[in-house]
Design an enzyme around this catalytic site. Structure first.
Site, PDB file in Angstrom:
ATOM      1  N   ASP A 210      -2.773   2.383  -6.214  1.00 57.42           N
ATOM      2  CA  ASP A 210      -1.671   2.293  -5.316  1.00 57.42           C
ATOM      3  C   ASP A 210      -1.750   1.117  -4.293  1.00 57.42           C
ATOM      4  OD1 ASP A 210      -3.857   3.092  -3.883  1.00 57.42           O
ATOM      5  OD2 ASP A 210      -3.064   4.375  -2.540  1.00 57.42           O
ATOM      6  N   GLU A 211      -2.247   0.033  -4.620  1.00 59.69           N
ATOM      7  CA  GLU A 211      -2.491  -1.287  -3.649  1.00 59.69           C
ATOM      8  C   GLU A 211      -2.522  -2.539  -4.496  1.00 59.69           C
ATOM      9  OE1 GLU A 211      -5.500  -2.186   0.057  1.00 59.69           O
ATOM     10  OE2 GLU A 211      -5.892  -0.574  -1.285  1.00 59.69           O
TER      11      GLU A 211
ATOM     12  N   ASP B 213       0.868  -1.235  -0.237  1.00 56.57           N
ATOM     13  CA  ASP B 213      -0.102  -0.006  -0.063  1.00 56.57           C
ATOM     14  C   ASP B 213       0.790   1.214   0.020  1.00 56.57           C
ATOM     15  OD1 ASP B 213      -2.042   1.706   0.187  1.00 56.57           O
ATOM     16  OD2 ASP B 213      -3.043   0.999   1.938  1.00 56.57           O
TER      17      ASP B 213
END
Length: 475
Positions: free
Chosen positions: A105-106, A11
């Site tokens: 983003d993860e 993350d």
């Protein structure tokens, strides 16, 4: 469930805000809030400095401004974020073929499937190397969680923030989970949390103690059984490699409700064009056109039309969206519009003549609409049309029409012919303020103000956060 902590969850830390701070030296260490800046805007990401004031994602922007009035408020630069995301996901795919992105983003990664880790020591080594590689390639920090299942890996990465790594040793999971709030578990939102609280259950350990039968009684068979299994640290969900998108869509929320039907049609046509741009960029076409309308009273309507075959033709999509709009009453005002395409394929099968005809008709309609809007605007301002007949017979006098004022979004990139690359700090009243600095600048850049129509000032593409991303050293 596996016995080694080989499920990795990555993350990126305060992703959008961190990217903006990396790109803008003057904002490093400062409170930064990224999101929609209009009256109805919401926070997309807040930097850790802004979070100290209570600002968080999904918060109304007006509330954020009251909590942190001195923060920098920026409009998202999604092109930059997507580029960085592509770099990060490429690093993850070097580790394993099983990478499951959850957002830009993860992502989850199955390290065992990639053959890069099979025990605690090797998993730790991979996690540390990944964090270093991300920093080297993007200049940003990401937090890593390692565990024997997806649920625990995500909990571990959350605990590792910011810029850290946490590994949950297999066999210790239940002791770790027991004191945690029920909201820690996936699928437990405010409503389920309140329902459990009314049943006297507030921690994960209390879920385990209550037993499966009680959970089923409170929440139903499916949800209750799943929640009980997670409380026992059982999560058999596999890491699923990225699936192709099933739809492409764009939508806009308006600061002020739109009442003018002509403008609504124009917005729908513009959204249709943007949707097709994304569709083509992804190498797809689609059969079903979807229109989304959120009205003044927050009621949301969707309408759809399925074509004979897949298309990526802007004229066809515009025409279909316009037909769908005709069935929607927008009299009271519109606060959101969206156009999407579903039923994706990687080929087109539309009648080419029909496409060309539809596009010509749509372009003609748009031209007529623009002329009508221009005439209406002139009449409201008490101006003459752009062409007027002079005193001499047959003589035509050109009356110049003032160009529309250029808009400069806060945080977006610009380039000035003399001062070089910079970004917009703010604009209004015919002026735009620009700070001239780049990601490589060692000190905050100079600030200058220009007229919004300054011919030497132009929009620019974002600069990479790391000037020359070289290939990583062999492992």
């Amino acid at each position: 469930m596996r016995t080694a902590p080989t499920i990795l969850h990555l993350d990126m830390d305060a992703f959008y805000a961190s990217a903006e701070q990396a790109a803008k030296p003057s904002l490093r260490g400062k409170a930064v809030v990224v999101g929609g800046l209009g009256p109805r805007g919401v926070v997309a990401t807040a930097s850790y400095e802004a979070r100290k004031f209570g600002v968080h994602s999904a918060m109304p922007m007006g509330q954020a401004r009251r909590l942190a009035p001195n923060a920098a408020y920026l409009v998202p630069r999604f092109a930059l974020y997507r580029d960085i995301s592509d770099q990060v996901m490429a690093l993850l795919r070097e580790l394993s073929p099983l990478v499951e992105p959850l957002s830009l983003d993860e992502a989850f990664v199955d390290l065992e499937a990639g053959g890069v880790a099979d025990d605690q020591a090797s998993a730790l080594a991979v996690g540390e190397r990944l964090r270093a590689d991300i920093k080297a390639v993007t200049g940003l920090a990401g937090s890593v969680g390692l565990a024997a299942c997806k649920m625990l890996a995500k909990i571990a990465s959350e605990d590792a923030k910011p810029d850290g790594l946490r590994l949950i040793v297999p066999g210790t999971e239940r002791d770790l989970l027991a004191p945690m709030s029920v909201r820690t578990l996936p699928g437990v939102g405010p409503a389920t949390g309140d329902h459990l609280r009314r049943g006297g259950i507030m921690t994960v350990g209390e879920i385990a103690e209550a037993g499966e039968d009680e959970l089923v009684r409170l929440l139903g068979k499916s949800h209750g059984s799943a929640l009980y299994a997670m409380a026992l640290a059982r999560d058999e969900r596999p890491v699923v490699a990225e699936r192709e998108s099933k739809s492409v869509s764009v939508e806009d929320t308006y600061d002020v409700d739109i009442h003018d039907r002509v403008r609504v049609r124009g917005e729908v046509a513009r959204l249709a064009d943007r949707c097709v741009e994304r569709l083509r960029a992804a190498g797809h076409s689609g059969r079903t056109i979807v229109l989304k309308v959120r009205r003044f009273d927050f009621s949301t309507l969707t309408r759809s039309e399925t074509l004979r075959g897949p298309t990526d033709d802007p004229g066809v999509v515009r025409e279909a969206a316009a037909r769908l709009l005709e069935s929607v009453d927008t009299t009271g005002g519109v606060r959101l519009l969206g156009v999407g395409v579903t039923g994706l394929a990687d080929y087109t099968q539309e009648d080419l003549f029909a496409q060309a005809q539809a596009q010509a008709e749509a372009e003609e309609a748009m031209e007529t609409q623009r002329e009508a809007e221009a005439q209406a605007q002139g009449e409201r301002a008490g101006e003459a049309p752009a062409e007027a007949v002079g005193e001499g017979e047959g003589e035509t006098v050109e009356v110049p029409v003032a160009p529309a004022e250029r808009r400069w979004a806060a945080g977006h990139d610009v380039r000035h012919a003399e001062y070089g690359h910079g970004w917009v700090q703010g604009s209004g009243l015919g002026r735009v303020t620009v700070r001239f600095e780049t990601p490589e600048s060692s000190v905050p850049g100079r600030v200058r103000t220009f007229r919004t129509d300054d011919p030497e000032l132009e929009p620019a593409e974002p600069l990479p956060l790391v000037a020359s991303p070289e290939a990583l050293e062999p492992r």
